[in-house]
Design an enzyme around this catalytic site. Sequence first.
Site, PDB file in Angstrom:
ATOM      1  N   ASP A   1       0.904  -1.212   0.107  1.00 23.60           N
ATOM      2  CA  ASP A   1      -0.016   0.007   0.028  1.00 23.60           C
ATOM      3  C   ASP A   1       0.912   1.099   0.078  1.00 23.60           C
ATOM      4  OD1 ASP A   1       0.844   0.396   2.530  1.00 23.60           O
ATOM      5  OD2 ASP A   1      -1.014  -0.183   3.292  1.00 23.60           O
TER       6      ASP A   1
ATOM      7  N   ASP B   1      -8.227  -7.497   0.571  1.00 23.00           N
ATOM      8  CA  ASP B   1      -7.143  -7.674   1.843  1.00 23.00           C
ATOM      9  C   ASP B   1      -7.876  -7.107   2.986  1.00 23.00           C
ATOM     10  OD1 ASP B   1      -5.590  -4.963   3.081  1.00 23.00           O
ATOM     11  OD2 ASP B   1      -6.454  -4.573   1.478  1.00 23.00           O
TER      12      ASP B   1
ATOM     13  N   CYS C   1     -12.693 -28.063   6.575  1.00 16.85           N
ATOM     14  CA  CYS C   1     -11.397 -27.257   6.091  1.00 16.85           C
ATOM     15  C   CYS C   1     -10.276 -28.237   5.899  1.00 16.85           C
ATOM     16  CB  CYS C   1     -11.225 -26.274   7.148  1.00 16.85           C
ATOM     17  SG  CYS C   1      -9.744 -25.226   6.692  1.00 16.85           S
TER      18      CYS C   1
ATOM     19  N   CYS D   1      -7.062 -27.147   5.986  1.00 17.02           N
ATOM     20  CA  CYS D   1      -5.855 -26.323   6.342  1.00 17.02           C
ATOM     21  C   CYS D   1      -4.958 -27.354   7.358  1.00 17.02           C
ATOM     22  CB  CYS D   1      -5.930 -25.077   6.938  1.00 17.02           C
ATOM     23  SG  CYS D   1      -6.517 -25.177   8.756  1.00 17.02           S
TER      24      CYS D   1
ATOM     25  N   CYS E   1      -6.701 -27.850  10.715  1.00 16.37           N
ATOM     26  CA  CYS E   1      -8.012 -28.613  10.911  1.00 16.37           C
ATOM     27  C   CYS E   1      -7.560 -30.029  10.557  1.00 16.37           C
ATOM     28  CB  CYS E   1      -8.840 -27.834   9.829  1.00 16.37           C
ATOM     29  SG  CYS E   1      -9.595 -26.429  10.619  1.00 16.37           S
TER      30      CYS E   1
ATOM     31  N   HIS F   1      -5.894 -21.225  10.165  1.00 19.18           N
ATOM     32  CA  HIS F   1      -7.212 -21.428   9.745  1.00 19.18           C
ATOM     33  C   HIS F   1      -7.856 -20.503   9.190  1.00 19.18           C
ATOM     34  CE1 HIS F   1     -11.247 -23.012   9.402  1.00 19.18           C
ATOM     35  NE2 HIS F   1     -11.649 -22.009  10.003  1.00 19.18           N
TER      36      HIS F   1
END
Lengths: 398, 398
Positions: free
Chosen positions: B90, B292, B330, B332, B335, B361
């Site tokens: 940014d 974002d 999930c 991930c 998980c 997660h």
Amino acid sequence: MFDFTLDGTAGLARAGTLTLPHGPVRTPAFMPVGTHAVVRGLSAGDVRRTGAQIILGNTYHLHLRPGEAVIQAMGGLHRFTTWDRPMLTDSGGFQVFSLEGLRRIEEHGVEFQSHIDGTLRTLTPERATEIQWQLGADIAMAFDHVVPGQASFAAACDGMERTLRWLDRCKAKHEELAGRMESGEDGKAVPQGDATFPLPRFPAYPQTLWPIIQGGIHDALRLRSLEGTLERGPWTGIAIGGLSVGEPKSVMHRVIELLTPALPPSTPRYLMGVGFPPDLLEGIARGIDLFDCVAATRNGRHGTAWLPTGRLNVRGATLKDSTAPLDPTCDCETCTTYPRGYLRHLFVVEDILGLRLVSIHNVRFLVRLGEEARTRILDGTFDDWSRSWLGRYYAGGE
Amino acid sequence: MFDFTLDGTAGLARAGTLTLPHGPVRTPAFMPVGTHAVVRGLSAGDVRRTGAQIILGNTYHLHLRPGEAVIQAMGGLHRFTTWDRPMLTDSGGFQVFSLEGLRRIEEHGVEFQSHIDGTLRTLTPERATEIQWQLGADIAMAFDHVVPGQASFAAACDGMERTLRWLDRCKAKHEELAGRMESGEDGKAVPQGDATFPLPRFPAYPQTLWPIIQGGIHDALRLRSLEGTLERGPWTGIAIGGLSVGEPKSVMHRVIELLTPALPPSTPRYLMGVGFPPDLLEGIARGIDLFDCVAATRNGRHGTAWLPTGRLNVRGATLKDSTAPLDPTCDCETCTTYPRGYLRHLFVVEDILGLRLVSIHNVRFLVRLGEEARTRILDGTFDDWSRSWLGRYYAGGE
């Protein structure tokens, strides 16, 4: 199961293989400490990638939070933590005797105040053994009476003799629990993440119990503890406790030298609570096989990295724009990935990733020291290598 | 380079492919925020494993610590952080205008006080562009004048017109820097950890500049900002800023609906600072490609996990002995590896591993939401899927 084979020796130094329900441990080996069922700040995967073969859990802390019943309900310490390699739990003795505040020692056991909520609790040899059985590590430790490093002969004698009497009670309770163990299904592998777990049996995996030699800094007491411990055997491993608790290093070395020649060669020796990098080499040279210590992760959290040339403060301004690895000789995730300048930046902006990355390096540093010592013992170059390693480390200002 | 291809649409919703120097970004996509050159608490490997394709760095924070000169000396933001996929920085505008304390806005730029050491600093369109060039992300953002969500027409108009004038200066500076860029060696791949980096060119990798549409909650101003921005193009991407800064959600949706039909279809649209899970779906439905937000990691650090059924407090006592995964749907690392009871325990004993695992997660949750939206757009089921997803999420009490 619980077998130990000597693969080679170099003087008193030994290379061996300890076989446990969750796999082998090639010794000499450093065991990272997972106080709260977690090696502080690291995932089980992080710890596996350091090459650590076995980790330690603290019975005192796990009894308080989350409690042994919760861990048993979750399938035991291995499945709870997702650590699928060997584990050892201490007995809680060291923690209870280190507690500030209320603590009453009787022959029956120790009454103490929880450091979390102030509640009164009692640990006895039987309770410590039961709790560890419920936690379900591969190795449980006998409940011992630890005295400070400078304890008098009388105080050290009292603690040592009580430790022997408590050992009888731990052993009886452990045999009772093992006798109750059913032989139900135990084969099927269950994947969980990138690890695999055999289905747990009730009440736990097969577990062995190791005794702890006490006696403070007094040779006569150490020998009496050794004799009393061996009389109560055989054991699949023997620990030396009550060292690195305030006594000079030379005294610690003398006590180890006194004990190891008298210990059965076929039994692994575990030096509890030790140590820093040079302590590992000094212990290995005197016949120690297994070590544990919080220093690797504690130093990591404070931004102190161990290098072959001594310690490095990762916050140091000279690291600011360094693209070099933390330790160019190291193969850990941190050293093969991150530049020094980035590690320093993480400590400056106080991101927790910094604590983790330096902890990973320090754990790998001790694990690798054990691995290299083993190689050097097996190829007959241990003494020269160890002397030159210590020389370089101390020359760095330690 | 900096090409955007539309792979498919469903109403206003779009699936596309943005090509950047460090690789492709399949949209719609969530971009985790790496404020201090680190996605808070996560390693680059952790973030890669969430499937994130691009991350954001904050110019304001990186200018203060470690400073753009250090990052340039370290080979740019990619090598500094070991993140080898696309990055966006940014401009510092949003941070500077959010600062408490001394802040003086003039046509030239903004004078402000560092929140770290109180020193006076100035950011101008030119400086913000230069700093981002030195940081070396794939995408730099124009320096904008952000006003609060409830800003009056006059205040919003002033900020919007200044943002357009500053855009001219950013563009001129960016073209000057790009013109100076030498074409030296840029091919050779350098491995670092499990990532690979092309050798950096001086002063940086090829970089593109994206403008930001402002105008507060006032439709006429938003359209004027859009017109002024497009006049100054062409652009490889266009951002919508100044939303999710205190205005009602319905207003945010209205502004997006006003703008996207008027934006060139071949240009990716980035909605800055948004959002929470439902915000992603609402934005995608209205033609946004890129998002974002810090909420994923901020919630993770506070022990709040996002599930398809709404939020879950990981500290909750009901999780104590649960062997279930955090989110059974999930994929991930958290998980697929850790039981809920263990995650709760990590928060109870305050181990930083807990913050990391729930952050992983939550980031994966948003990344996966983008991935699934893309699939649904391409197979023509986006509307039904999105409606049912939002219904289930809100039914969970959100």
